[in-house]
Structure formats: C-alpha cells, structure tokens
Design an enzyme around this catalytic site. Structure first.
Site, PDB file in Angstrom:
ATOM      1  N   ASP A  19       0.944  -1.357  -0.020  1.00  0.00           N
ATOM      2  CA  ASP A  19       0.013  -0.076   0.140  1.00  0.00           C
ATOM      3  C   ASP A  19       0.964   1.302   0.066  1.00  0.00           C
ATOM      4  O   ASP A  19       1.832   1.351   0.755  1.00  0.00           O
ATOM      5  CB  ASP A  19      -0.976   0.227   1.103  1.00  0.00           C
ATOM      6  CG  ASP A  19      -2.052   0.979   1.204  1.00  0.00           C
ATOM      7  OD1 ASP A  19      -3.000   0.376   1.078  1.00  0.00           O
ATOM      8  OD2 ASP A  19      -1.653   2.424   0.896  1.00  0.00           O
ATOM      9  N   ILE A  20       0.534   2.158  -0.810  1.00  0.00           N
ATOM     10  CA  ILE A  20       1.311   3.609  -0.968  1.00  0.00           C
ATOM     11  C   ILE A  20       1.350   4.340   0.481  1.00  0.00           C
ATOM     12  O   ILE A  20       2.274   5.204   0.467  1.00  0.00           O
ATOM     13  CB  ILE A  20       0.773   4.317  -2.081  1.00  0.00           C
ATOM     14  CG1 ILE A  20       2.004   5.045  -2.566  1.00  0.00           C
ATOM     15  CG2 ILE A  20      -0.476   4.833  -1.864  1.00  0.00           C
ATOM     16  CD1 ILE A  20       1.608   5.671  -4.124  1.00  0.00           C
ATOM     17  N   ASN A  76     -12.860  -3.753   2.123  1.00  0.00           N
ATOM     18  CA  ASN A  76     -14.114  -2.523   2.100  1.00  0.00           C
ATOM     19  C   ASN A  76     -14.928  -2.739   0.626  1.00  0.00           C
ATOM     20  O   ASN A  76     -14.275  -2.972  -0.516  1.00  0.00           O
ATOM     21  CB  ASN A  76     -13.320  -1.118   2.089  1.00  0.00           C
ATOM     22  CG  ASN A  76     -12.651  -0.954   3.541  1.00  0.00           C
ATOM     23  OD1 ASN A  76     -13.224  -1.383   4.434  1.00  0.00           O
ATOM     24  ND2 ASN A  76     -11.486  -0.261   3.424  1.00  0.00           N
ATOM     25  N   GLU A 110     -12.224   3.219  -1.101  1.00  0.00           N
ATOM     26  CA  GLU A 110     -11.806   4.478  -2.305  1.00  0.00           C
ATOM     27  C   GLU A 110     -11.636   3.882  -3.792  1.00  0.00           C
ATOM     28  O   GLU A 110     -11.842   4.638  -4.329  1.00  0.00           O
ATOM     29  CB  GLU A 110     -10.541   4.967  -1.515  1.00  0.00           C
ATOM     30  CG  GLU A 110     -10.568   5.757  -0.331  1.00  0.00           C
ATOM     31  CD  GLU A 110      -9.279   6.094   0.309  1.00  0.00           C
ATOM     32  OE1 GLU A 110      -8.254   6.229  -0.363  1.00  0.00           O
ATOM     33  OE2 GLU A 110      -9.304   6.365   1.496  1.00  0.00           O
ATOM     34  N   VAL A 111     -11.037   2.829  -3.888  1.00  0.00           N
ATOM     35  CA  VAL A 111     -10.656   2.312  -5.067  1.00  0.00           C
ATOM     36  C   VAL A 111     -11.789   1.275  -5.494  1.00  0.00           C
ATOM     37  O   VAL A 111     -11.716   0.103  -4.812  1.00  0.00           O
ATOM     38  CB  VAL A 111      -9.295   1.669  -5.013  1.00  0.00           C
ATOM     39  CG1 VAL A 111      -8.840   1.211  -6.726  1.00  0.00           C
ATOM     40  CG2 VAL A 111      -8.156   2.979  -4.865  1.00  0.00           C
ATOM     41  N   HIS A 170      -9.896  -5.474  -3.471  1.00  0.00           N
ATOM     42  CA  HIS A 170      -8.747  -5.607  -2.966  1.00  0.00           C
ATOM     43  C   HIS A 170      -9.084  -6.127  -1.712  1.00  0.00           C
ATOM     44  O   HIS A 170      -9.692  -5.541  -0.748  1.00  0.00           O
ATOM     45  CB  HIS A 170      -7.872  -4.307  -2.896  1.00  0.00           C
ATOM     46  CG  HIS A 170      -8.714  -3.200  -2.313  1.00  0.00           C
ATOM     47  ND1 HIS A 170      -9.325  -2.551  -3.296  1.00  0.00           N
ATOM     48  CD2 HIS A 170      -8.450  -2.405  -1.477  1.00  0.00           C
ATOM     49  CE1 HIS A 170      -9.896  -1.250  -2.667  1.00  0.00           C
ATOM     50  NE2 HIS A 170      -9.268  -1.126  -1.555  1.00  0.00           N
ATOM     51  N   HIS A 172      -6.894  -5.892   1.816  1.00  0.00           N
ATOM     52  CA  HIS A 172      -5.769  -5.454   2.657  1.00  0.00           C
ATOM     53  C   HIS A 172      -5.260  -6.493   3.676  1.00  0.00           C
ATOM     54  O   HIS A 172      -6.151  -7.051   4.398  1.00  0.00           O
ATOM     55  CB  HIS A 172      -6.139  -4.161   3.786  1.00  0.00           C
ATOM     56  CG  HIS A 172      -6.742  -2.984   3.004  1.00  0.00           C
ATOM     57  ND1 HIS A 172      -6.237  -1.768   2.651  1.00  0.00           N
ATOM     58  CD2 HIS A 172      -7.951  -2.627   2.266  1.00  0.00           C
ATOM     59  CE1 HIS A 172      -6.752  -0.998   2.151  1.00  0.00           C
ATOM     60  NE2 HIS A 172      -8.077  -1.719   1.832  1.00  0.00           N
TER      61      HIS A 172
HETATM   62  P1  AMP Z   1      -9.684   1.163   0.314  1.00  0.00           P
HETATM   63  O1  AMP Z   1     -10.321   2.497   1.065  1.00  0.00           O
HETATM   64  O2  AMP Z   1     -10.051  -0.048   0.937  1.00  0.00           O
HETATM   65  O3  AMP Z   1     -10.327   1.211  -1.163  1.00  0.00           O
HETATM   66  O4  AMP Z   1      -8.341   1.370   0.088  1.00  0.00           O
HETATM   67  C1  AMP Z   1      -7.739   1.842  -1.009  1.00  0.00           C
HETATM   68  C2  AMP Z   1      -6.112   1.615  -0.545  1.00  0.00           C
HETATM   69  O5  AMP Z   1      -5.242   1.821  -1.731  1.00  0.00           O
HETATM   70  C3  AMP Z   1      -5.813   2.611   0.429  1.00  0.00           C
HETATM   71  O6  AMP Z   1      -4.917   2.079   1.490  1.00  0.00           O
HETATM   72  C4  AMP Z   1      -4.823   3.557  -0.537  1.00  0.00           C
HETATM   73  O7  AMP Z   1      -3.329   4.017   0.258  1.00  0.00           O
HETATM   74  C5  AMP Z   1      -4.162   2.569  -1.504  1.00  0.00           C
HETATM   75  N1  AMP Z   1      -3.638   2.971  -2.787  1.00  0.00           N
HETATM   76  C6  AMP Z   1      -4.112   3.875  -3.625  1.00  0.00           C
HETATM   77  N2  AMP Z   1      -3.462   4.302  -4.517  1.00  0.00           N
HETATM   78  C7  AMP Z   1      -2.229   3.417  -4.363  1.00  0.00           C
HETATM   79  C8  AMP Z   1      -1.258   3.118  -5.324  1.00  0.00           C
HETATM   80  N3  AMP Z   1      -1.066   3.713  -6.141  1.00  0.00           N
HETATM   81  N4  AMP Z   1      -0.257   2.009  -4.775  1.00  0.00           N
HETATM   82  C9  AMP Z   1      -0.761   1.467  -3.806  1.00  0.00           C
HETATM   83  N5  AMP Z   1      -1.643   1.670  -3.048  1.00  0.00           N
HETATM   84  C10 AMP Z   1      -2.600   2.581  -3.225  1.00  0.00           C
END
Ligand code: AMP
Length: 126
Positions: free
Chosen positions: A35-36, A97, A105-106, A110, A112
C-alpha cells in the site's frame, strides 16, 4: 442491478502497467503490492487481475481458478511478509471494503493484509 466496473480506477491502471507498484507477489490471476500509504508495518493489497469491483462481485462472477489462485496468494503474501501464524508470525488483519458504507476508495476489489503490530479493536464507532 449488475456490478458496474470503472476501468479508469487506479488499480486497473496498475494492472495495465500505466502506474508503477511495489509488487510483493504476482500469480496467474492475482497481484499483491505494498500500500502506498501503509497503516501498519505490513500493509499489502491483494487484487484479482480480473475486473471485479468488490468482494461480492468477485465471489459471484469469478471463475473457480481465479478464486483459488487469489485465496492461495493471500496465504503466500502472509508467509512472505512474516505474519503467518504457526510460522513465527503474530497474525494479521484482512479487510475488504466495499462501496459507500464500506468506505471503499478504489473500486477494484482488493484485500488489505495488515500486520507487524497489534491492530487494535476492529471498528471505531464513527
Ligand atoms: P480502500 O479504502 O479499501 O479502497 O483502500 C484503498 C487503498 O489503496 C488505500 O489504502 C490507499 O493507500 C491505497 N492506494 C491508493 N493508490 C495506491 C497506489 N497507487 N499504490 C498502492 N496503494 C494505493
């Protein structure tokens, strides 16, 4: 209503090689990367290579081969990052999530994997 996948999300761009990632593991159907913005000493994201929005989308529409590959990859990530119980690790938390209430968010499924410290209580009240 069918699951709708937005192929402009950042993980889709990672899968297409348009954005770099810090890969932990890659298999036929799965990619795992750090994770970034890590929230623990171990914070790895495990994603299927297929276009799935959420855990329930993946569980509904992914092939058996994709599901097995993804599940086995999670175990391999745990081993690689040293959090596996029974192999000297102290355990981990896995979180997936989904949607607005899940505060996702994405919009590419995924998982975690968080570990390397005590993770505290599972949920806050807000
Ligand atoms: P979620 O809230 O479960 O969708 O988590 C999205 C996760 O993606 C967050 O923990 C971010 O820090 C992570 N994230 C977003 N962009 C990147 C990226 N380019 N590389 C790695 N992790 C990312």
């Amino acid at each position: 209503m069918p699951f709708a996948y937005d192929d402009q999300n950042i993980f889709a761009k990672i899968l297409r090689g348009e954005i770099p990632n810090d890969t932990v593991l890659e298999t036929e159907h799965t990619l795992a990367f750090n994770d970034i913005q890590p929230q623990a000493p171990v914070h790895v994201l495990i994603i299927p290579k297929g276009a799935y929005v959420s855990h329930d989308h993946f569980a509904t529409e992914a092939s058996d081969a994709e599901i097995v590959d993804f599940t086995r990859a999670t175990a391999e990530v745990c081993r690689k990052t040293g959090v596996t119980l029974g192999e000297g690790g102290e355990g981990f938390r896995s979180i997936a999530n989904a949607g607005a209430h899940g505060v996702q968010e994405v919009p590419h499924y995924h998982l975690h994997i968080l570990g390397g410290r005590h993770m505290g209580r599972m949920l806050s009240k807000d």
